[in-house]
Design an enzyme around this catalytic site. Sequence first.
Site, PDB file in Angstrom:
ATOM      1  N   LYS A 170       0.861  -1.192   0.000  1.00 44.41           N
ATOM      2  CA  LYS A 170       0.000   0.000   0.000  1.00 44.41           C
ATOM      3  C   LYS A 170       0.887   1.229   0.000  1.00 44.41           C
ATOM      4  O   LYS A 170       1.707   1.418   0.897  1.00 44.41           O
ATOM      5  CB  LYS A 170      -0.915  -0.016   1.221  1.00 44.41           C
ATOM      6  CG  LYS A 170      -1.775   1.243   1.313  1.00 44.41           C
ATOM      7  CD  LYS A 170      -2.801   1.152   2.418  1.00 44.41           C
ATOM      8  CE  LYS A 170      -3.572   2.454   2.519  1.00 44.41           C
ATOM      9  NZ  LYS A 170      -4.643   2.395   3.514  1.00 44.41           N
ATOM     10  N   LYS A 228      -2.181  -1.538  -3.860  1.00 42.44           N
ATOM     11  CA  LYS A 228      -3.041  -0.352  -3.831  1.00 42.44           C
ATOM     12  C   LYS A 228      -2.200   0.899  -3.949  1.00 42.44           C
ATOM     13  O   LYS A 228      -1.208   1.004  -3.216  1.00 42.44           O
ATOM     14  CB  LYS A 228      -3.807  -0.359  -2.510  1.00 42.44           C
ATOM     15  CG  LYS A 228      -4.655   0.860  -2.274  1.00 42.44           C
ATOM     16  CD  LYS A 228      -5.264   0.797  -0.907  1.00 42.44           C
ATOM     17  CE  LYS A 228      -5.976   2.106  -0.663  1.00 42.44           C
ATOM     18  NZ  LYS A 228      -6.407   2.267   0.686  1.00 42.44           N
TER      19      LYS A 228
HETATM   20  C1  PBG Z   1      -7.559   3.317   5.520  1.00 40.28           C
HETATM   21  C2  PBG Z   1      -7.784   3.275   4.066  1.00 40.28           C
HETATM   22  C3  PBG Z   1      -7.578   4.271   3.095  1.00 40.28           C
HETATM   23  C4  PBG Z   1      -8.052   3.766   1.891  1.00 40.28           C
HETATM   24  C5  PBG Z   1      -8.499   2.474   2.149  1.00 40.28           C
HETATM   25  N1  PBG Z   1      -8.301   2.178   3.494  1.00 40.28           N
HETATM   26  C6  PBG Z   1      -7.077   5.637   3.233  1.00 40.28           C
HETATM   27  C7  PBG Z   1      -5.676   5.907   3.547  1.00 40.28           C
HETATM   28  O1  PBG Z   1      -4.857   5.018   3.712  1.00 40.28           O
HETATM   29  O2  PBG Z   1      -5.383   7.088   3.674  1.00 40.28           O
HETATM   30  C8  PBG Z   1      -8.079   4.502   0.585  1.00 40.28           C
HETATM   31  C9  PBG Z   1      -9.147   4.070  -0.359  1.00 40.28           C
HETATM   32  C10 PBG Z   1      -9.381   4.964  -1.518  1.00 40.28           C
HETATM   33  O3  PBG Z   1      -8.735   6.008  -1.716  1.00 40.28           O
HETATM   34  O4  PBG Z   1     -10.269   4.608  -2.288  1.00 40.28           O
HETATM   35  N2  PBG Z   1      -6.225   3.328   5.927  1.00 40.28           N
END
Ligand code: PBG
Length: 323
Positions: A195, A248
């Site tokens: 991520k 992601k």
């Molecule tokens: C929580 C989380 C996030 C997203 C999914 N789970 C936000 C982040 O990490 O700031 C992002 C999902 C999206 O942008 O569609 N940590």
Amino acid sequence: MAYPTDRPRRLRRTPALRRMVRETRLLPEDLIWPLFTVPGRGVKEPIPSLPGQYHLSPDMAAKEAKEAHAAGLPAVILFGLPEAKDAAGSGAWDNEGPVQQASRAVKEAAPEMIVICDTCLCEYTDHGHCGPLKGQEVDNDAALPLLARTAVSQAKAGADMVAPSDMMDGRVGAIRRALDEAGLEHIPIMAYAAKYASAFYGPFREAVDSAPAFGDRKSYQMDPANAREALYETALDVEEGADIVMVKPALPYLDVIRAVRERFDKPVAAYSVSGEFAMIKAAGAAGLIDEQAVMLESLTAIKRAGADLILTYFAAEAVRLIG
Ligand code: PBG
């Protein structure tokens, strides 16, 4: 042998021929739809940063999920906006929180629907970071029991799977142990393994009011410049017990999806995030692109790169087109 013997156009001449030799098929069962739950009853409020997506109370989330399931959608992932936020993010493991209530409600309305809960603290902390703070830093090891407690609470509420998205070191192992100790050894973990600290999360953070109050997430989410590190992160999550691994965002990281697919024999998920969705929506609304065609092309490209599963805000719309 080449032209004029080889003529690749022969197999592109008609729709039926193109369908016959198509390598990648987008299927309804590939898709997972994120839903945003809020407290209350009868609530269905449009989310301004995500056109066509809504803040839903648990009863309305169940209604939406049931309709989408009837149209062929197999899975949802639940996010939550709690009544109140605090320094530890205690709303995350509230058994009566909107995510827990929605898990129960969706399973009751559509028992076959796979309910996944996003396991993170940032929606629940008043400072917006993904774990408790020690000074100005996120305290990795203090976050682990809180994440584990959240995952257990979600699974006890009926979630079929938990999906840690916090990027703390060691959280997959901590969650696996806690689930097993609670007699939930049958609940799989879909780990947000690679991520990135991406600017593409903007519309999501607006939707759940989780933008960090200070600083950014670069000390725990990955540097967008790194691909080898994605394999290292994924290896750790697999070792700790991840059942599905995720990359992601998706579209700007197709090379990472491909690399993870080639290295690991676990199902690979890709999260096509809020910014990817919002850009396609905005360009479509401005008449600059054919929104539906770009949506299907993007999802197909993510699958072609190696994703078995795609989390996308387009899921409910896409199943109605391809189902
Ligand atoms: C929580 C989380 C996030 C997203 C999914 N789970 C936000 C982040 O990490 O700031 C992002 C999902 C999206 O942008 O569609 N940590």
